[in-house]
Enzyme design. Structure first.
Site, PDB file in Angstrom:
ATOM      1  N   GLY A  99      -2.326   4.642  -3.455  1.00 17.12           N
ATOM      2  CA  GLY A  99      -3.157   3.289  -3.749  1.00 17.12           C
ATOM      3  C   GLY A  99      -2.634   1.804  -3.157  1.00 17.12           C
TER       4      GLY A  99
ATOM      5  CE  LYS B  24       2.199   1.203  -7.000  1.00 16.13           C
ATOM      6  NZ  LYS B  24       3.707   1.076  -7.160  1.00 16.13           N
TER       7      LYS B  24
ATOM      8  CB  SER C 260      -0.699   0.022   1.291  1.00 18.96           C
ATOM      9  OG  SER C 260      -1.857  -0.946   1.086  1.00 18.96           O
ATOM     10  N   GLY C 261       0.310   2.366  -0.664  1.00 16.58           N
ATOM     11  CA  GLY C 261       1.132   3.308  -0.601  1.00 16.58           C
ATOM     12  C   GLY C 261       0.275   4.640  -0.489  1.00 16.58           C
TER      13      GLY C 261
ATOM     14  CG  ASP D 186       9.752   7.394  -2.851  1.00 10.40           C
ATOM     15  OD1 ASP D 186       8.603   7.163  -2.847  1.00 10.40           O
ATOM     16  OD2 ASP D 186      10.563   7.261  -2.175  1.00 10.40           O
TER      17      ASP D 186
END
Ligand SMILES: *[C@@H]1O[C@H](CO)[C@@H](O)[C@H](O)[C@H]1NC(C)=O
Ligand SMILES: *[C@@H]1O[C@H](CO)[C@@H](O)[C@H](O)[C@H]1NC(C)=O
Ligand SMILES: *[C@@H]1O[C@H](CO)[C@@H](O)[C@H](O)[C@H]1NC(C)=O
Ligand SMILES: *[C@@H]1O[C@H](CO)[C@@H](O)[C@H](O)[C@H]1NC(C)=O
Length: 967
Positions: free
Chosen positions: A674, A690, A670-671, A789
Site C-alpha cells: 500500500g 498507511k 509506497s510499498g 523485514d
C-alpha cells in the site's frame, strides 16, 4: 392448527336438539338402569367421582343423566370433561330413547361400539377429545336423526364410512378432525348432506380431490380441510355454490391453482359471492400465479387472509386495501415483489401483518394514524430500503416489530420509544447507523428480545437499556458500538441471552453480568475487553454457553463451575489468559519471576558466546546496574500492555481531510502492500496513514483485521504505536503518528543534502532501542511476532531520536510456532506468508529463508546483525563494494579480527564529525565499534541455532550504552 374450539356450537346444537320423550312403562327405566350400570362397570378410573350418586334408587337423579318429562326413559347422557378412563360399553345401545350422548373430553379408549348405530333417536353424539381408536363404525351413518357428530381429536383410523355422507341426511355438524383418517373422501354424487353447515376434516391423512358432491351442501358455513394431503385444483366449482361460507380452510394440502398452477384468478373469482366470508386460508400449498386484483372484491367482512407459504409472485395489488375489515394478513414466504402498497398501512382494523421472506423492495410506507390496532408487523427478509418511518411511533399497540434482513438505512427513529407495548424489536441485518436512541433503549415493555445486530450502529450502550427488566435476549453483535459495557446491564434481570460480540467494547466485563440469575448464553467475543474475567460468571449456575474469544482478557482460568464444559474455543485470542482449559497456556507462578528467570538465563548465555570465541570485553563491568535497567525496560512494556489503548475513532472522512484527499503531495512512501500518506488531524496531530491496497477477494481485509488485533496488543516504547485503525469493506488503513525525524535510512544515507549523520552515541542508542523493541516482539509481546523485514527504512526516529521499529504489522506478521498455542490458534495467526521467499528485503534476509525455512526470530536476529554492521560500516548491504560475491557480513568477517582497523577508524571519523576527540574517549569509541562489529558477526552466523536471541542482543547493547554514558 390454531384454535379449534367448537364447544360453544356443540352446546348450542345439543340444547336445540333437546327432546321430551314419552316412555311406556317403568320396566324400561329398569332396563336403562341396567345399561348404565353396565356402562359404569367399564369405567376403570373416575378421579372426579362422576358416579358418586349412581347407587341411588332414582336413575333420573343420577348426575349426567336426564330422563324424559315422565321420568321413564333416559334421553340425555352427558359425562363430558370428567377425566374418565375405560371403554365405551356397547350396553349403551340399550338406552333406546337416548337423544344426546356426550362423553367428550375424557380418556375413553378402544373402539366406538358399532351398536350405537341402533340408537335411532340419537340426534347428537360427541366423543370429542378421547383416545378412541379403530374405524368409525359404518352404522353411525344410519342414524337418520343425527344432526351433530363430533369424533374429533381421537386416534381414529381408516376411511371415512361412505354411509356418513349418503345416509346421514340430517347432519348439520360433522367433525372428524385431528384423527388419522386415510383414503379419499368417498362422497358419491347422488349423496347429499343438504343441511350440512360445518364440515371439519382438518389434520388427517386424507387424499384425492375435494368431492364434487360437496357442492350440494350449499348451506356450508365452515369448511376446514386443512392439513391433509388433498390434491387437484383449488375447488372453485365446489365453493362457488356456497354463498353462506364464512370460513374456508384449505391450507397445508397439495392443491394447485388453475391452468397448471399458474392462475389464482378463477378460484378467487369463485369466492366473490361468499358475502359472509370472514376467513380464508390457503397457506402452504405451493400455489403459483400472481395475487389477482380481484382480491379487492372479496367480502369486506374478510378478517383473516392467509396466503403464506406458497409460490405466489408479482406485486401485491393495491386493491388489497379494499379489505377494510381485515385484521390478519399473511403473505409471507412467497415470491412477491414490487413495493408495499401504501394503502395496506391505512387498514384501520389490521392487527397482524406478515410480509416476510418475499422480494419486496422500495421504502416502508409511513404508518398513518388510523392503523392504530397494528400489533405485529413482520417485514423481515425482503429488500426494503430507506429509513424506518418515524410514524411507526404512532403504533401504540405494536407488540412485535420485525424488520430484520432488509437493506434499511438511516437511524433508529427515537419515536419508536413511544411504542410502549413493544415486546420484540428486531432490526438486525440492515444498514442502520447512528446511535441507539435513549428513547428506544428505554422501552421497558420489551418482554422477549431486542435484536439490533449486524448493523452500523455506533456509540455506547445507553444506560436506559437497563430498564429492560423483562427482556429475555439482547443481541447487539456486529456493530461498531464502543466504550465500556455498563455494569447496570445487571438490572436486565430476566436476560437469558446476551450477545455483544463483534463490537469495539473496551474496559472490564462487569461482574454484574455474571450475577444475572437466568443468563444462559453470553458472547462478548471480538471486542477489546481487558482485565480478568469476573468470578461471578464462573460461579453462575445458569450460564451454559460463553464466548470470550478475541479480547485482551488476562488472568487465570480454571475449569470449574460454568467454565467446566467450555473448551479453548471460548477463550481463543486472549493471549494473556492461562489456565487448565485444554489448549490454553499453563499459568506461570508469577510474571515478574518469569522475567527474572529470562534475565538470569540471558546472563548465563552471554558468557557462552564469549567462550565461543567472541570476547565482548566490556561486558563484566556493569552487569549489576543493567539488571535494574533491564527490569525497568520490561516493566515499561508491561505497563503499556496493561493500559490497553483507547483508540480514538477517526473516520474515513477525517482521514480524507487530513491528507487532502490522499493527494499525491502527501504521499510519503509506497510499498508492496500500500501507500503511506502524511496528514494533520483537526487537533493538529501529525499522522502517517498507511492505506492498504484493497483486494476484491476480501482476504486482505480479513488478515488486516487480525493484524490490527495483534498490533494493538504489541505495545512498547520502541515499537510504533498505532493511533487507530480505519476499516471499511473497501478501505483499510492504519493511522500512525508521523515521526518528525524520518527513518534511520534518511540519517544513514542523507543523500545530496548536507551530511548531518548520527553520532556514535545516537547510533548506539538507536541500536539499543531497536534491540529492545525486537526483544519485546520476540519474547514479551502477548503474541510473539517475527518482524521479517528489519532494515533502516523501517526504523523511525521521533523528536528526541528514540528509535521505533515500524512496519511490523502489515502482512508480514508471522506467528511463531509456539507450543503454548494450540494448532487452531496458530492457524488463525498465520498470514499465508509462511514461505520464506516472501519474507524480508534483499541484503537483510537470513540465508535459511532461501531454503524455504519459515520465518523465525533467528531470521530477525540475522537482519539485526546486518543492520549493526551496516551502521558501523556506513554502507548498504547491497553496496557495489560487496559485489565480489561477498555479503556485507562476509566481507567484514573476512577482515575480522586483525584487519578491522580501517573500518573502525573510518567509522570513528564518520560518527564523530564535530569537535576534537580526546584520547581516552577515542579509546572508548574504538572499543564500542569493535563490540558492535562483533555483535553483528555473531548475529549473522550462518547457523540460525548459534545466533543469540534478541534478549541477549538487547542486553549486550544496553551494557554498551551504559558504558558509553558512564565509562
Ligand atoms: C343434555 O345435554 C346437553 C348437551 O350435553 C346439556 O347441555 C344439558 O345440560 C343436558 N341436560 C340435562 C338436563 O342434563
Ligand atoms: C344408505 O344410502 C344408500 C344410498 O343412498 C342406500 O342404498 C342404502 O340403502 C342406505 N342404507 C341405509 C341402511 O339406510
Ligand atoms: C350473512 O350473515 C348474516 C348475519 O349473520 C346473515 O343474516 C345473512 O343471511 C348471511 N348471508 C349469507 C349469504 O349467508
Ligand atoms: C366489519 O365487520 C364487522 C363485524 O365483523 C361488521 O359489523 C361490519 O359491517 C364490517 N364492515 C364492513 C364494511 O363490512
Amino acid at each position: 392448527m390454531g384454535y379449534r374450539k367448537f364447544s360453544a356450537i356443540n352446546l348450542l346444537l345439543l340444547t336445540i336438539v333437546f327432546y321430551v320423550v314419552r316412555a311406556e312403562n317403568g320396566v324400561q327405566v329398569l332396563d336403562d338402569r341396567a345399561s348404565l350400570v353396565s356402562f359404569m362397570s367399564q369405567i376403570t378410573h373416575d378421579p372426579e367421582n362422576a358416579f358418586e350418586n349412581w347407587n341411588s334408587p332414582d336413575v333420573c337423579k343420577w348426575s349426567g343423566v336426564l330422563c324424559d318429562e315422565n321420568g321413564n326413559r333416559v334421553v340425555n347422557l352427558t359425562l363430558s370433561e370428567k377425566s374418565l378412563q375405560g371403554t365405551i360399553a356397547p350396553s349403551l345401545s340399550k338406552l333406546s330413547y337416548l337423544v344426546i350422548l356426550d362423553l367428550s373430553g375424557n380418556f375413553f379408549q378402544g373402539h366406538i361400539p358399532a351398536e350405537l348405530g341402533s340408537l335411532s333417536r340419537l340426534q347428537a353424539i360427541s366423543l370429542l377429545s378421547n383416545r378412541l381408536e379403530g374405524h368409525i363404525p359404518n352404522e353411525l351413518g344410519f342414524l337418520h336423526q343425527l344432526e351433530y357428530l363430533n369424533l374429533g381429536s381421537n386416534k381414529l383410523t381408516g376411511d371415512i364410512p361412505i354411509s356418513l355422507f349418503c345416509n346421514g341426511t340430517s347432519l348439520k355438524y360433522l367433525d372428524l378432525s385431528n384423527n388419522s383418517l386415510t383414503g379419499e373422501i368417498h362422497w358419491k354424487n347422488q349423496c347429499e348432506l343438504k343441511e350440512l353447515k360445518y364440515l371439519l376434516l382438518w389434520s388427517n391423512h386424507l387424499e384425492g380431490e375435494v368431492p364434487q358432491a360437496l357442492s350440494n351442501s350449499s348451506k356450508l358455513e365452515w369448511l376446514d380441510l386443512g392439513s391433509n394431503s388433498l390434491t387437484g385444483e383449488l375447488p372453485s366449482k365446489v365453493v362457488g355454490k356456497m354463498v353462506h361460507l364464512q370460513s374456508l380452510q384449505l391450507s397445508y394440502n397439495r392443491f394447485s391453482s388453475h391452468f397448471g398452477n399458474t392462475d389464482l384468478k378463477p378460484f378467487f373469482a369463485s369466492l366473490a359471492n361468499c358475502s359472509n366470508l370472514t376467513e380464508l386460508n390457503l397457506a402452504g400449498n405451493h400455489l403459483g400465479g400472481e395475487l389477482p386484483s380481484i382480491i379487492g372484491t372479496f367480502s369486506t367482512k374478510l378478517e383473516k387472509l392467509n396466503l403464506d407459504d406458497n409460490h405466489i409472485h408479482g406485486p401485491i395489488p393495491p386493491q388489497i386495501s379494499n379489505l377494510v375489515n381485515i385484521t390478519l394478513l399473511n403473505l409471507s414466504n412467497n415470491l412477491l415483489n414490487g413495493s408495499i402498497p401504501p394503502g395496506l398501512f391505512q387498514l384501520g382494523t389490521l392487527e397482524r401483518l406478515y410480509l416476510s421472506n418475499n422480494s419486496l423492495s422500495g421504502h416502508i410506507p409511513p404508518a398513518l394514524g388510523n392503523v392504530s390496532h397494528l400489533g405485529l408487523l413482520d417485514l423481515s427478509k425482503n429488500k426494503l430500503c430507506g429509513a424506518i418511518p418515524d410514524s411507526f411511533g404512532k403504533l401504540s399497540q405494536l407488540r412485535r416489530l420485525l424488520l430484520y434482513e432488509n437493506q434499511l438505512s438511516g437511524t433508529i427513529p427515537p419515536s419508536l420509544g413511544q411504542s410502549i407495548n413493544l415486546e420484540i424489536l428486531d432490526l438486525s441485518y440492515n444498514r442502520i447507523s447512528g446511535t441507539i436512541p435513549t428513547e428506544v433503549a428505554g422501552l421497558s415493555s420489551l418482554k422477549l428480545y431486542l435484536n439490533l445486530s449486524s448493523n452500523h450502529l455506533q456509540g455506547h450502550i445507553p444506560l436506559e437499556l437497563t430498564k429492560m427488566n423483562m427482556v429475555l435476549a439482547i443481541d447487539l453483535s456486529s456493530n461498531n458500538l464502543s466504550n465500556t459495557i455498563p455494569s447496570q446491564l445487571g438490572s436486565c434481570i430476566a436476560l437469558e441471552n446476551l450477545n455483544l460480540s463483534q463490537n469495539i467494547f473496551e474496559g472490564l466485563l462487569p461482574a454484574s453480568i455474571g450475577n444475572l440469575p437466568y443468563l444462559k448464553e453470553l458472547d462478548v467475543s471480538f471486542n477489546r475487553l481487558t482485565g480478568e474475567i469476573p468470578d461471578s460468571l464462573q460461579a453462575s449456575s445458569a450460564l451454559k454457553q460463553l464466548n470470550f474469544s478475541y479480547n485482551s482478557f488476562c488472568g487465570n482460568i480454571t475449569k470449574n463451575g460454568a467454565f467446566s464444559s467450555l473448551t479453548i474455543k471460548s477463550f481463543l485470542g486472549n493471549n494473556r489468559l492461562c489456565g487448565s482449559i485444554e489448549g490454553m497456556q499453563k499459568c506461570h507462578r508469577k510474571r515478574t519471576r518469569n522475567l527474572l528467570v529470562a534475565i538470569l538465563l540471558s546472563l548465563l548465555i552471554s558468557p557462552i558466546f564469549c567462550i565461543a570465541g567472541y570476547p565482548l570485553v566490556l561486558r563484566s563491568k556493569f552487569r549489576r546496574q543493567s539488571l535494574v535497567f533491564n527490569l525497568k525496560g520490561i516493566e515499561d512494556g508491561k505497563e503499556a500492555m496493561r493500559n490497553e489503548r483507547k483508540y480514538p475513532r477517526i473516520s474515513h472522512r477525517q482521514l480524507m481531510e487530513a491528507t487532502v484527499g490522499f493527494s499525491p503531495s502527501t504521499l510519503i512512501g509506497s510499498g508492496r502492500f500500500g501507500h503511506v500518506y502524511k496528514g494533520v488531524l483537526q487537533d493538529n496531530t501529525k499522522i502517517a496513514v498507511k492505506v492498504l491496497h484493497s483486494k476484491a477477494d476480501g482476504e486482505i481485509s480479513w488478515s488486516f483485521k487480525r493484524e490490527c488485533q495483534i498490533l494493538k496488543r504489541t505495545r512498547h516504547r520502541n515499537l510504533i504505536k498505532i493511533i487507530t485503525v480505519c476499516s471499511r469493506p473497501d478501505f483499510n488503513a492504519i493511522v500512525l503518528p508521523l515521526m518528525p525525524n524520518g527513518s534511520l535510512e534518511n540519517h544513514l544515507y542523507p543523500g545530496h543534502g548536507p551530511k548531518h549523520g548520527l553520532d556514535l552515541v545516537q547510533l548506539v542508542s538507536i541500536c539499543s532501542d531497536v534491540a529492545e523493541g525486537m526483544a519485546y516482539l520476540h519474547h514479551y509481546s502477548p503474541i510473539k511476532v517475527v518482524h521479517c523485514d528489519l532494515k533502516p527504512s523501517n526504523i523511525l526516529l521521533d523528536d528526541d531520536m528514540t528509535a521505533l521499529v515500524t512496519d511490523f504489522g502489515i502482512s508480514r506478521l508471522v506467528k511463531v510456532a509456539d507450543e503454548k498455542i494450540s494448532v487452531n490458534d496458530s492457524a488463525v495467526y498465520s498470514f499465508g506468508f509462511t514461505d520464506g521467499l516472501f519474507c524480508g528485503s534483499v541484503g537483510y534476509i537470513a540465508p535459511e529463508y532461501g531454503i524455504g525455512k519459515q520465518a523465525s526470530p533467528q531470521g530477525d536476529v540475522y537482519s539485526f546483525g546486518v543492520l549493526l554492521l551496516e551502521i558501523v560500516a556506513g554502507r548498504r548491504p547491497t553496496d557495489v563494494l560487496f559485489k565480489e560475491g561477498l555479503t556485507l557480513h562476509e566481507w567484514i568477517k573476512k577482515h575480522y579480527p586483525n584487519r578491522l582497523e580501517p573500518i573502525v577508524e573510518e567509522a570513528i571519523e564518520r560518527c564523530a564529525p564535530c569537535t576534537t576527540i580526546q584520547h581516552d574517549s577515542r579509546k572508548i569509541w574504538h572499543d564500542m565499534i569493535l563490540e558492535l562489529i562483533e555483535l553483528g558477526i555473531i548475529c549473522t552466523q550462518y547457523n540460525p541455532a548459534s545466533r543469540p536471541t534478541m534478549l541477549d542482543v538487547a542486553y549486550e547493547i544496553r551494557c554498551l550504552k551504559q558504558y558509553l554514558y558512564s565509562p
